[in-house]
Scaffold this motif. Structure first.
Motif, short mmCIF file in Angstrom:
data_model
loop_
_atom_site.label_atom_id
_atom_site.label_comp_id
_atom_site.label_asym_id
_atom_site.label_seq_id
_atom_site.Cartn_x
_atom_site.Cartn_y
_atom_site.Cartn_z
N LYS A 159 -7.13 1.57 -5.18
CA LYS A 159 -7.32 2.83 -4.44
C LYS A 159 -6.03 3.62 -4.22
N THR A 160 -4.99 3.33 -4.97
CA THR A 160 -3.74 4.09 -4.83
C THR A 160 -3.93 5.50 -5.39
N HIS A 161 -3.36 6.47 -4.71
CA HIS A 161 -3.45 7.87 -5.13
C HIS A 161 -2.11 8.35 -5.66
N ALA A 206 -11.30 3.77 -11.93
CA ALA A 206 -10.14 4.66 -11.73
C ALA A 206 -10.51 6.06 -12.19
N LEU A 246 -5.41 -1.54 -10.58
CA LEU A 246 -5.52 -0.16 -10.12
C LEU A 246 -6.98 0.25 -9.99
N ALA A 285 -8.19 3.62 -8.43
CA ALA A 285 -7.00 4.46 -8.26
C ALA A 285 -7.31 5.87 -8.73
N MET A 306 -2.72 -2.80 -6.47
CA MET A 306 -2.71 -1.55 -5.72
C MET A 306 -4.00 -0.77 -5.92
N ALA A 352 1.23 5.64 -1.49
CA ALA A 352 0.58 6.85 -1.99
C ALA A 352 1.68 7.83 -2.39
N GLN A 373 0.86 -1.19 0.00
CA GLN A 373 0.00 0.00 0.00
C GLN A 373 0.89 1.24 0.00
#
Length: 190
Positions: A110-112, A151, A128, A131, A108, A92, A90
């Motif tokens: 919800k990765t920002h 996304a 993603l 994301a 990954m 960011a 996880q």
């Protein structure tokens, strides 16, 4: 940094460029203006760590764990994140330089990625889902067999995503970004 376990520590302006620092554990640590470029942190664990203004270009993270790692204003050029442990991966990124980084086969959701450069980054076979690519430059980034459901690309730019080879169901794009979905078809808008 010789200790094997570091908890709740702040490392400021530490220069370990080109060094080998294996099998270390960092929990709730903050790294400020550190230079670890070209270093090898393989088999290490970073849990809930914050990196601010660090040079991590070409850092080696083979079999390392990144669980809750946040990077702000960092240089992460050429890092192969696909060599990291999958379990609890996880991360960011905010205002970072991630050009030529690889996220191949990486899960990954919800990765920002905020105000980040991802030129030439590799997202082949990555997940993603949900994301966020907020004001992110994706020039030359490679998407193939990538899961991009829901996304958000509404403020992303310079991307080239083939809808036939990526799952973009319910992904969000701005009207200006639609050309990045049509490149393969050589359709000209305007």
């Amino acid at each position: 940094m010789e200790s094997l376990l570091h908890e709740n520590k702040t490392f400021e302006k530490v220069i370990y460029a080109g060094k080998q620092v294996l099998n270390r554990e960092f929990e709730n640590c903050t790294f400020k203006a550190c230079d670890f470029s070209g270093s090898d942190f393989s088999h290490s664990r970073f849990s809930d760590c914050l990196f601010i203004g660090c040079n991590l270009a070409n850092l080696k993270l083979k079999r390392s764990s990144l669980n809750g790692a946040t990077f702000r204003e960092c240089k992460l050029v050429g890092i192969n994140f696909s060599e990291c442990e999958e379990f609890l991966f996880q991360v960011a990124f905010e205002n970072c330089l991630l050009d030529y980084a690889s996220f191949m086969n990486r899960k990954m959701p919800k990765t920002h990625f905020r105000h980040t450069s991802l030129k030439g980054a590799v997202f082949v076979n990555a997940t993603l889902t949900k994301a966020v690519f907020d004001h992110t430059d994706l020039a030359g980034a490679e998407f193939k067999n990538t899961q991009l459901q829901e996304a958000n690309f509404t403020t992303a730019y310079n991307f080239d995503i083939d809808p036939e080879h990526n799952n973009i169901r319910r992904a969000r794009f701005s009207p200006d970004g639609l050309t990045g979905l049509l490149t393969r078809h050589q359709i000209i808008l305007g």
